[in-house]
Design a protein around this motif. Structure first.
Motif, PDB file in Angstrom:
ATOM      1  N   SER A 197       0.841  -1.198   0.000  1.00 53.61           N
ATOM      2  CA  SER A 197       0.000   0.000   0.000  1.00 53.61           C
ATOM      3  C   SER A 197       0.875   1.246   0.000  1.00 53.61           C
ATOM      4  N   ASP A 198       0.397   2.308  -0.673  1.00 53.77           N
ATOM      5  CA  ASP A 198       1.189   3.526  -0.789  1.00 53.77           C
ATOM      6  C   ASP A 198       0.244   4.724  -0.895  1.00 53.77           C
ATOM      7  N   ASN A 199       0.624   5.840  -0.272  1.00 56.20           N
ATOM      8  CA  ASN A 199      -0.225   7.040  -0.323  1.00 56.20           C
ATOM      9  C   ASN A 199       0.454   8.185  -1.071  1.00 56.20           C
ATOM     10  N   GLY A 200       1.329   7.842  -2.002  1.00 58.05           N
ATOM     11  CA  GLY A 200       2.074   8.849  -2.747  1.00 58.05           C
ATOM     12  C   GLY A 200       1.378   9.342  -3.998  1.00 58.05           C
ATOM     13  N   TYR A 207      -4.227   5.700   1.180  1.00 58.31           N
ATOM     14  CA  TYR A 207      -3.435   4.563   0.716  1.00 58.31           C
ATOM     15  C   TYR A 207      -4.157   3.832  -0.409  1.00 58.31           C
ATOM     16  N   ASP A 208      -3.416   3.482  -1.454  1.00 58.26           N
ATOM     17  CA  ASP A 208      -3.897   2.613  -2.525  1.00 58.26           C
ATOM     18  C   ASP A 208      -3.014   1.383  -2.576  1.00 58.26           C
ATOM     19  N   ILE A 209      -3.576   0.278  -3.062  1.00 64.79           N
ATOM     20  CA  ILE A 209      -2.822  -0.965  -3.197  1.00 64.79           C
ATOM     21  C   ILE A 209      -2.097  -0.974  -4.538  1.00 64.79           C
ATOM     22  N   MET A 210      -0.801  -1.252  -4.490  1.00 62.94           N
ATOM     23  CA  MET A 210       0.040  -1.283  -5.690  1.00 62.94           C
ATOM     24  C   MET A 210       0.568  -2.703  -5.919  1.00 62.94           C
ATOM     25  N   VAL A 211       0.988  -2.967  -7.132  1.00 65.78           N
ATOM     26  CA  VAL A 211       1.663  -4.225  -7.456  1.00 65.78           C
ATOM     27  C   VAL A 211       2.924  -3.901  -8.245  1.00 65.78           C
ATOM     28  N   ALA A 212       4.015  -4.576  -7.899  1.00 66.03           N
ATOM     29  CA  ALA A 212       5.288  -4.380  -8.594  1.00 66.03           C
ATOM     30  C   ALA A 212       5.933  -5.745  -8.805  1.00 66.03           C
ATOM     31  N   THR A 213       6.664  -5.873  -9.898  1.00 62.83           N
ATOM     32  CA  THR A 213       7.329  -7.130 -10.234  1.00 62.83           C
ATOM     33  C   THR A 213       8.832  -6.964 -10.129  1.00 62.83           C
ATOM     34  N   GLN A 225       2.360  -0.520 -10.294  1.00 60.95           N
ATOM     35  CA  GLN A 225       1.093  -0.171 -10.908  1.00 60.95           C
ATOM     36  C   GLN A 225      -0.014  -0.130  -9.859  1.00 60.95           C
ATOM     37  N   ASN A 226      -0.897   0.850  -9.981  1.00 55.82           N
ATOM     38  CA  ASN A 226      -2.057   0.939  -9.107  1.00 55.82           C
ATOM     39  C   ASN A 226      -3.073  -0.117  -9.536  1.00 55.82           C
ATOM     40  N   LEU A 227      -3.608  -0.906  -8.589  1.00 55.89           N
ATOM     41  CA  LEU A 227      -4.543  -1.971  -8.933  1.00 55.89           C
ATOM     42  C   LEU A 227      -5.887  -1.451  -9.409  1.00 55.89           C
ATOM     43  N   GLY A 228      -6.164  -0.172  -9.137  1.00 54.08           N
ATOM     44  CA  GLY A 228      -7.415   0.398  -9.604  1.00 54.08           C
ATOM     45  C   GLY A 228      -8.610  -0.050  -8.781  1.00 54.08           C
ATOM     46  N   MET A 229      -9.790   0.110  -9.353  1.00 51.06           N
ATOM     47  CA  MET A 229     -11.044  -0.214  -8.672  1.00 51.06           C
ATOM     48  C   MET A 229     -11.465  -1.646  -8.985  1.00 51.06           C
ATOM     49  N   PRO A 230     -12.138  -2.339  -8.067  1.00 48.00           N
ATOM     50  CA  PRO A 230     -12.722  -1.838  -6.823  1.00 48.00           C
ATOM     51  C   PRO A 230     -11.784  -1.901  -5.613  1.00 48.00           C
ATOM     52  N   TYR A 231     -10.555  -2.419  -5.805  1.00 43.67           N
ATOM     53  CA  TYR A 231      -9.648  -2.570  -4.667  1.00 43.67           C
ATOM     54  C   TYR A 231      -9.319  -1.225  -4.026  1.00 43.67           C
ATOM     55  N   ASP A 236      -8.672   4.950   2.367  1.00 41.73           N
ATOM     56  CA  ASP A 236      -7.480   4.131   2.587  1.00 41.73           C
ATOM     57  C   ASP A 236      -7.783   2.669   2.301  1.00 41.73           C
ATOM     58  N   ASP A 237      -6.928   2.053   1.501  1.00 40.53           N
ATOM     59  CA  ASP A 237      -7.065   0.632   1.162  1.00 40.53           C
ATOM     60  C   ASP A 237      -5.736  -0.056   1.441  1.00 40.53           C
ATOM     61  N   TYR A 238      -5.805  -1.218   2.103  1.00 39.80           N
ATOM     62  CA  TYR A 238      -4.592  -1.838   2.627  1.00 39.80           C
ATOM     63  C   TYR A 238      -4.457  -3.324   2.270  1.00 39.80           C
ATOM     64  N   LEU A 239      -3.220  -3.752   2.212  1.00 37.67           N
ATOM     65  CA  LEU A 239      -2.791  -5.159   2.280  1.00 37.67           C
ATOM     66  C   LEU A 239      -3.618  -6.152   1.473  1.00 37.67           C
TER      67      LEU A 239
END
Length: 412
Positions: A197-200, A207-213, A225-231, A236-239
């Motif tokens: 999660s990141d709030n930048g 906070y939004d949930i991100m994914v990185a490889t 990358q931001n996972l987008g909606m609905p996550y 604030d969205d976490y973990l």
């Protein structure tokens, strides 16, 4: 000059300066209305209020106002784009839990790792500001978030070495922070897919949930990358954590505004991403997760799956008390010095382990210097890299030689 004239001039001056003050106050009120509309996913109204706020503020708008307006507009644009591609998922359950320990309600099998608190940090690690730690299935890799000297939370990792000790904790790539706080990391079993999660700058707000490889070749992460909606949402969205064994995932959010509690969702993971049609009349409701029943397949029965998941009792991976992992030539693996039959082989093994530890430390330092050079090339860092490359190559030859001596002394 008459006193009455002075009073008249003073009133005129006061009126002159009160105009921009009144305009700024009205602009702030419009900005607040726009933000409230945004938090309710009424993006058209939010856009209208933002535009009117800018007009009302005029040329004398404060820098603080303009910075806030710019941030709100960027987040609005991002949210509007995400609303065009809301992922279609089946949410099969939800619970309300205390925010402080919400992750303890994720029922994950051992194959997915373990989510614990700061007490699970490697021995000797700094525990300041740490309330969550991810440990992989093997118990030899840990991830967490910790504030740096400026108070910004950054992701940390630690790896358990072959001799059972833990390498000094290290920061993950700076680009993962997105100029904000990073928190609640979860690494997939493949060791390369990271959720956090990141709030930048790449967040819709909070906070939004991100994914990185992670690139297996050099250990660096590709652009998150931001996972987008609905996550994710303006809240604030976490973990996000994935249970590959049962094909489900978990994530938590405060979009329901439950005070010191969060809503934790359990959903079925798609093999391939499927999005709702942008023309779906219920698109905003799906994005907000107004009702989990709306997301479910009416012909599906989740009772058996939920029963299996509720049987899971998350357990911390046991750290084996081993001295090393040393494959012998006959296919057998030695874990302790007492496994050696020959006293000379045991002594040689101790020399090998000391040399191997020195090599591992230099390789880790080399990797860190390479990262620094990639981010900010300098002649001094380049020289250190060349020196370490020379040292590691020489020590690698010595380690290989000592390994052969161990085999020879043991007679296998």
């Amino acid at each position: 000059m008459k006193k009455s004239n002075i009073l008249t001039i003073s009133a005129a001056v006061l009126a002159f300066w009160s105009i921009p003050l009144q305009a700024q106050t009205a602009a702030d009120e419009l900005l607040d209305r726009g933000r409230k509309a945004y938090m309710e996913y009424d993006f058209d109204t939010a856009s209208e209020h933002y535009a009117n706020a800018r007009k009302k503020a005029g040329k004398r708008a404060s820098s603080e106002f303009l910075e806030t307006l710019d941030l709100y507009n960027r987040q609005l644009t991002m949210a509007e784009n995400f609303l065009e591609r809301v992922e279609k998922i089946e949410i099969i359950d939800s619970i309300t839990v205390p925010k402080k320990t919400f992750f303890k309600n994720y029922l994950l099998p051992s194959s997915s790792g373990y989510l614990g608190d700061g007490s699970l940090l490697p021995k000797g690690a700094d525990t300041d500001g740490v309330d969550y730690v991810f440990t992989n299935e093997g118990g030899d890799y840990k991830l967490w978030a910790q504030p740096d000297s400026a108070g910004v939370y950054r992701l940390m990792e630690a790896i358990r070495l072959t001799d059972g000790s833990w390498h000094a904790p290290a920061h993950l790539d700076d680009e993962l922070s997105e100029e904000g706080d990073a928190a609640y990391p979860f690494m997939m079993a493949d060791g390369v897919t990271l959720y956090y999660s990141d709030n930048g700058d790449n967040s819709m707000g909070g906070y939004d949930i991100m994914v990185a490889t992670r690139d297996a070749a050099d250990g660096k992460f590709l652009q998150p990358q931001n996972l987008g909606m609905p996550y994710n949402s303006p809240y604030d969205d976490y973990l996000l954590a994935v249970d590959e064994l049962n094909g489900v995932g978990w994530w938590a959010t405060d979009r329901k505004q439950l005070g010191d509690s969060l809503t934790v969702y359990l959903f079925k993971v798609n093999d391939m991403r499927k999005n709702y049609s942008p023309d779906d009349d219920n698109l905003t409701a799906f994005a907000r997760v107004d009702d989990i029943i709306m997301t479910q397949d009416p012909e599906s029965n989740y009772d058996n799956l939920l029963e299996e998941i509720r049987k899971i009792s998350p357990e911390m991976p046991t750290e084996k008390t081993i001295d090393f992992v040393f494959p012998m030539r006959n296919g057998k693996i030695y874990y302790e010095y007492k496994d050696f039959r020959n006293a000379g082989a045991r002594a040689m093994m101790k020399k090998y382990m000391a040399a191997k530890k020195s090599l591992d430390e230099k390789l880790s330092n080399l990797s860190e210097f390479r990262r620094k050079y990639y981010d900010s090339p300098s002649e001094s860092t380049g020289m250190k890299i060349k020196r370490l490359e020379s040292d590691t190559e020489r020590e690698r030859v010595e380690v290989d030689k000592l390994r052969s001596e161990v085999y020879r002394a043991e007679g296998k």
